[in-house]
Design an enzyme around this catalytic site. Structure first.
Site, PDB file in Angstrom:
ATOM      1  N   GLU A 278       1.447  -1.516  44.611  1.00  0.00           N
ATOM      2  CA  GLU A 278       1.063  -2.992  44.122  1.00  0.00           C
ATOM      3  C   GLU A 278       0.083  -3.506  44.978  1.00  0.00           C
ATOM      4  OE1 GLU A 278       2.377  -3.995  41.241  1.00  0.00           O
ATOM      5  OE2 GLU A 278       3.787  -2.106  41.135  1.00  0.00           O
ATOM      6  N   TRP A 281      -3.055  -2.235  43.651  1.00  0.00           N
ATOM      7  CA  TRP A 281      -3.391  -2.906  42.222  1.00  0.00           C
ATOM      8  C   TRP A 281      -4.206  -4.469  42.754  1.00  0.00           C
ATOM      9  CZ3 TRP A 281      -3.956  -2.316  37.183  1.00  0.00           C
ATOM     10  CH2 TRP A 281      -3.381  -1.353  36.484  1.00  0.00           C
ATOM     11  N   TRP A 310      -9.198 -15.923  17.626  1.00  0.00           N
ATOM     12  CA  TRP A 310      -8.171 -16.444  17.985  1.00  0.00           C
ATOM     13  C   TRP A 310      -7.869 -17.691  17.372  1.00  0.00           C
ATOM     14  CZ3 TRP A 310      -6.134 -12.945  21.254  1.00  0.00           C
ATOM     15  CH2 TRP A 310      -7.065 -12.314  21.948  1.00  0.00           C
ATOM     16  N   ASN A 345       6.948 -10.670  37.699  1.00  0.00           N
ATOM     17  CA  ASN A 345       5.897  -9.889  37.100  1.00  0.00           C
ATOM     18  C   ASN A 345       6.193  -9.347  35.883  1.00  0.00           C
ATOM     19  OD1 ASN A 345       3.183  -8.615  37.305  1.00  0.00           O
ATOM     20  ND2 ASN A 345       4.521  -6.765  37.192  1.00  0.00           N
ATOM     21  N   TRP A 363      -6.496 -15.673  25.409  1.00  0.00           N
ATOM     22  CA  TRP A 363      -6.001 -15.341  26.730  1.00  0.00           C
ATOM     23  C   TRP A 363      -6.473 -16.219  27.652  1.00  0.00           C
ATOM     24  CZ3 TRP A 363      -9.562 -13.507  30.385  1.00  0.00           C
ATOM     25  CH2 TRP A 363     -10.590 -13.476  29.914  1.00  0.00           C
ATOM     26  N   TRP A 386      -4.110 -10.989  32.970  1.00  0.00           N
ATOM     27  CA  TRP A 386      -4.265 -11.528  31.460  1.00  0.00           C
ATOM     28  C   TRP A 386      -5.085 -10.855  30.742  1.00  0.00           C
ATOM     29  CZ3 TRP A 386      -1.735 -15.066  28.747  1.00  0.00           C
ATOM     30  CH2 TRP A 386      -1.029 -15.913  29.293  1.00  0.00           C
TER      31      TRP A 386
END
Ligand SMILES: Cc1cc2nc3c(=O)[nH]c(=O)nc-3n(C[C@H](O)[C@H](O)[C@H](O)COP(=O)(O)OP(=O)(O)OC[C@H]3O[C@@H](n4cnc5c(N)ncnc54)[C@H](O)[C@@H]3O)c2cc1C
Length: 481
Positions: A278, A281, A310, A345, A363, A386
């Site tokens: 993590e 990441w 969208w 998360n 988004w 996102w």
């Protein structure tokens, strides 16, 4: 005597602070520190009031820790980054600063600000030194065999671990005190000219001492249960250190070193290695920001997704924001976010997926909203999360894979323990019906004060597949990168 200035930003600690350490290297220099609040800029960046409050409370503690080392913290408020640079120039003149030390921030506006500060201060005769401090390894330092930035996480992570095995980044201690006695009579730090919102200090440790304590406790034992617990929002299975890392009351190097001290095999395998992933990441998204600055400018990574049509549905967006979509796991997630400033998360993925792939809302609206509420708001991680959820990012979830919010709830909150915490209106619904409360209410002739689902998942899924497919066709002339 020369004067060294440390310009503090998102590095609110005395331990393992590269800029502070370097400024203190000479025993003979006078060392001072400066924090410049820029509320107008924070508004533009949608900083959550709770994050501003966390920063302010942590800054007060930092002022004390610096004073114990004989270092005065100066504090100023102005509007935006341009004003901050201009203040910095004046401050350096007034205080006769010879050298400025600061830790890099990697977002586009921050880098522009720092480039301007470096240029103008150099013209003024001030030596400026910047440091990579909020990452384990500097952006650009881990590249593919073709000397390109990694776009896929797994090979990036493998290469990262290899580099870490070859030599760990140094974790610096706090610099020694510069005066025999601590500074006293510290000036009060006036609150930021920013909306104030309180938060629970039990959930979010304020200041570096509390952050280190949380880190130590987590690495000793809970980290071993991390792989088994981390996806279940009802359990306290994750570290909750994100606000500390986002604001710099804690550094990733401190996390790495503490992890390895408690769990020496973490670089290789096992439960602790999953937590290290993590942290990698986190660095991955920072490295991407630097390699692809368009990520800071509201642009998707994958160009073809610019063509996605969208939907403009303010009513649906409001229902999502307020936790009133009629999907219990999504609503509980949003209410946790609104009430505490933090969301688990797994739930961030579910809530983001619902906004994008069930409501077909851009988004970027969700990204902005999260940023405006999250205490741990961080452009790199938030944008990365996102764009992953929206299938617009690098190494994102494929566009045709769409979470089913009900089955996600059944899998990760089977008995509804988490849902019940945040949706008191479902108290009467039995565990096995918690993910389908209206079916239960209908069968049992009950009235529920809870909205019906605002969309039907199966139909919404088909529509989403169609608009992504159309976007792919419409942009076939554009290279998908
Ligand atoms: C849509 C979406 C938005 C997100 N927005 C943010 C954000 O604004 N700020 C933020 O810090 N994280 C964000 N994340 C990542 C992640 O959800 C949080 O870091 C995590 O929930 C924080 O809880 P923790 O400290 O208990 O994490 P742990 O599970 O204990 O992880 C340790 C640390 O690793 C980092 N980390 C963990 N997961 C990720 C991840 N997927 N990406 C990047 N870093 C990670 C965080 O710094 C975290 O504190 C987002 C994820 C998604 C899907």
């Amino acid at each position: 005597m020369t004067t060294h200035l440390v310009w503090l930003r998102n590095d609110l600690r005395v331990n393992d602070n590269s800029a502070l350490w370097a400024a203190c290297r000479s025993r003979h220099a006078r060392v001072i520190a400066l924090f410049i609040a820029t509320p107008a800029q924070w508004r533009q960046h949608n900083m959550a009031p709770r994050q501003a409050e966390y920063i302010w409370r942590s800054l007060r503690q930092l002022q004390q820790s610096l004073a114990e080392k004989g270092i005065a913290l100066h504090y100023h408020q102005c509007d935006d980054f341009a004003a901050a640079v201009s203040y910095l120039q004046d401050f350096c003149r007034q205080q006769r600063v010879d050298a400025l030390f600061y830790n890099y921030q990697y977002e586009f506006n921050e880098r522009e600000r720092d480039a301007a500060a470096e240029r103008l201060l150099s013209q003024q005769g001030v030596t400026v030194q910047g440091f990579d401090d909020s990452v384990l390894l500097p952006p650009g330092s881990v590249r593919t065999g073709n000397n390109e930035a990694y776009k896929v996480f797994t090979p990036f992570s493998k290469a990262y671990r290899k580099r870490l095995r070859a030599g760990l980044p140094e974790c610096l201690s706090a610099p020694p005190a510069r005066t025999e006695a601590p500074l006293t009579a510290l000036p009060p730090l006036s609150p930021f000219d920013y909306p104030r919102e309180s938060f629970d200090e039990q959930l979010f440790p304020v200041g570096e001492a509390a952050a280190l304590q949380r880190l130590r406790a987590f690495c000793r034992q809970p980290v071993l249960a991390y792989p088994a617990q981390r996806d279940f929002p009802a359990s306290e299975g994750t570290s909750r250190l994100s606000v500390c890392l986002a604001t710099g009351t804690l550094s990733p190097r401190q996390c790495l070193h503490r992890l390895l001290r408690e769990q020496p095999q973490a670089l290789e395998e096992g439960a602790a290695s999953i937590w290290l992933n993590e942290l990698i990441w986190r660095d991955f998204y920072r490295h991407l920001l630097v390699a692809f600055p368009r990520l800071c400018k509201n642009q998707p990574f994958a160009a073809w997704t610019k063509k996605v049509a969208w939907q403009q549905r303010p009513d649906r967006f409001a229902a999502w924001r307020e936790g009133k979509t009629g999907y219990p796991i999504v609503d509980a997630a949003m209410r946790q976010l609104n009430a505490t400033g933090w969301m688990h998360n797994r739930l961030r993925m579910i809530a983001a997926s619902f906004l994008i792939k069930d409501l077909q809302i851009d988004w970027r609206s969700g990204e902005r909203y999260f940023m405006s509420v999250l205490i741990d708001g961080d452009l790199a991680a938030n944008n990365g999360g996102w764009q992953w959820s929206a299938s617009t990012g690098t190494d994102a979830v494929p566009w045709f894979r769409i979470f089913n919010p009900t089955t996600q709830g059944e899998r990760f909150d089977a008995g509804g323990e988490f849902i019940r915490r945040w949706l008191p209106e479902l108290a009467a619904v039995p565990d096995k019906a918690i993910h389908h409360p209206h079916d239960w209410a209908k069968k049992n002739h009950q009235r529920l004060d809870y909205p019906l689902p605002i969309v039907e998942h199966k139909a919404a899924r088909e529509q989403t597949l169609a608009i992504f497919e159309a976007a792919r066709k419409a942009s076939s002339a554009i290279s998908p990168e």
